[in-house]
Design an enzyme around this catalytic site. Structure first.
Site, PDB file in Angstrom:
ATOM      1  N   ASP A 222       0.824  -1.205   0.000  1.00  0.00           N
ATOM      2  CA  ASP A 222       0.000   0.000   0.000  1.00  0.00           C
ATOM      3  C   ASP A 222       0.861   1.259   0.000  1.00  0.00           C
ATOM      4  O   ASP A 222       0.592   2.218  -0.730  1.00  0.00           O
ATOM      5  CB  ASP A 222      -0.914  -0.012   1.225  1.00  0.00           C
ATOM      6  CG  ASP A 222      -2.305   0.501   0.918  1.00  0.00           C
ATOM      7  OD1 ASP A 222      -2.659   0.574  -0.274  1.00  0.00           O
ATOM      8  OD2 ASP A 222      -3.059   0.812   1.860  1.00  0.00           O
ATOM      9  N   ASP A 268      -9.346  -1.957   2.242  1.00  0.00           N
ATOM     10  CA  ASP A 268      -9.016  -1.437   3.567  1.00  0.00           C
ATOM     11  C   ASP A 268     -10.022  -1.864   4.622  1.00  0.00           C
ATOM     12  O   ASP A 268      -9.821  -1.613   5.812  1.00  0.00           O
ATOM     13  CB  ASP A 268      -8.937   0.093   3.526  1.00  0.00           C
ATOM     14  CG  ASP A 268      -7.868   0.572   2.552  1.00  0.00           C
ATOM     15  OD1 ASP A 268      -6.819  -0.069   2.476  1.00  0.00           O
ATOM     16  OD2 ASP A 268      -8.105   1.584   1.863  1.00  0.00           O
TER      17      ASP A 268
END
Length: 369
Positions: A222, A268
């Site tokens: 990420d 997420d």
């Protein structure tokens, strides 16, 4: 999931760059958008984790195993697969027509969305409707099998349903068609929440170490794709499918027709969520007579991580890799709790489906022989 919009961002559809929509949104509008994203993220994690205990325990009672399992090898390779998928989407959006790419993606997600919405509404009907109404209904099984190299049959797919499920599926198809035509953000969120709930309920992490491998790998994934490149943000803005939750920061001014969106990628939610669900099952199986300590701690950790993400994003007015803040919180607090309570070894050795291990080992021996 990770190749999807694993980034929290403030966007403005009239511009090709990620902007701070804060300049055009009121403080109340920003606060409403942030709180709405937080609540929408927590709903599938909380209820999906709780439901996963019931789902996986039922599988075990029937002598079955989860069809969607993440092993240590899967966890280690996942960031690589996600990176390939993410970069491929970036290339498609960069050099092909976005409308054409999104059309193909929406056809694919239409089927997934209908299935997820049907499953969630079916669960709600089971919880609400009296057993006396549902039990007399005829049930049907759709079974797909294949023969293995030993000549015996292996189950590939099983679907159990009744007439109520068929009706709910028809309703889900209608909702899906409306979303396909309008792309309205409320329907987008409905499908996104159902996606996240279903994934958290069904996917099984093999153990806590496997969860650590997965989340730590995605932690660096990420950071790289958000901070080092434009890839993640470009895909997140271009991808017009229910793989992100959105809420208009101009909701107070424009209502449901707002267009200045704040967004949160489903990755997420789902990726930390399946780890929270594993800890919820650990509490239920290892310590059934006490409160769900590790589930509560990990759930609070997720809230802390997401609030931190939103705070940093708001302060610096830039897209943030949410897993940068979620992973340390979701791993650190439960493991620290295990150390304090003297249960870290028991937590570390816990396996979701320990009975699968001998089968895997015997299969490996056969391959070696």
């Amino acid at each position: 999931m990770a190749e999807q919009a694993d980034v929290v961002a403030l966007t403005n559809d009239s511009n090709d760059t990620v902007l701070s929509g804060r300049d055009t949104a009121s403080f109340e509008g920003l606060l409403l958008a942030y709180c709405s994203l937080l609540v929408m993220a927590l709903i599938p994690i909380y209820f999906g984790a709780r439901r996963s205990v019931y789902f996986h325990d039922n599988l075990k009672q029937r002598g079955e195993s989860a069809s969607e399992k993440i092993t240590a090898k899967d966890a280690a390779m996942f960031p690589l697969y996600a990176s390939v998928g993410l970069f491929a989407l970036y290339i498609f959006f960069r050099y092909l027509s976005k409308d054409y790419v999104n059309l193909l993606l929406n056809i694919y997600f239409f089927g997934l969305g209908v299935g997820a919405l049907t499953r969630v509404t079916s669960i709600l009907v089971e919880l609400i409707a009296p057993a006396s109404v549902l039990s007399p209904l005829a049930c049907y099984n759709l079974l797909l099998e294949q023969r293995n190299h030993h000549g015996s049959k292996e189950e590939m797919f099983r679907l159990e349903f009744n007439v109520v499920d068929v009706g709910l599926c028809v309703v889900a198809i209608i909702v899906g068609v409306v979303y396909f035509i309008t792309k309205h953000w409320i329907l987008n969120n409905l499908f996104g929440i159902c996606f996240a709930f279903t994934a958290i309920e069904l996917i099984s992490l093999q153990s806590v170490p496997v969860g650590c491998i997965l989340l730590l790998g995605l932690f660096f994934y990420d950071i790289f794709w958000v901070f080092a490149t434009e890839v993640m943000v470009t895909v997140a803005k271009s991808f017009e499918a229910p793989i992100k939750l959105v809420f208009p920061m101009d909701f107070l001014e424009s209502g449901i027709y707002g267009s200045n969106f704040s967004l949160l990628g489903l990755g997420d939610i789902v990726l930390p969520g399946i780890f929270v669900a594993l800890l919820c099952r650990y509490d239920a199986r290892q310590h059934p007579n006490r409160s769900a300590v590790y589930f509560i701690v990990s759930f609070v950790a997720y809230i802390t991580g997401l609030v931190t993400t939103i705070g940093v994003m708001h302060t610096f007015q830039a897209a943030q890799p949410a897993l940068l803040y979620l992973v340390p919180a979701c791993l650190g607090l439960p493991l620290a709790t295990g150390l304090v309570k003297g249960e870290i070894e028991d937590l570390w050795k816990f396996e979701d489906y320990p009975e699968d291990k001998p089968e895997e080992e015997s299969t490996n021996r056969e391959k070696t022989d």
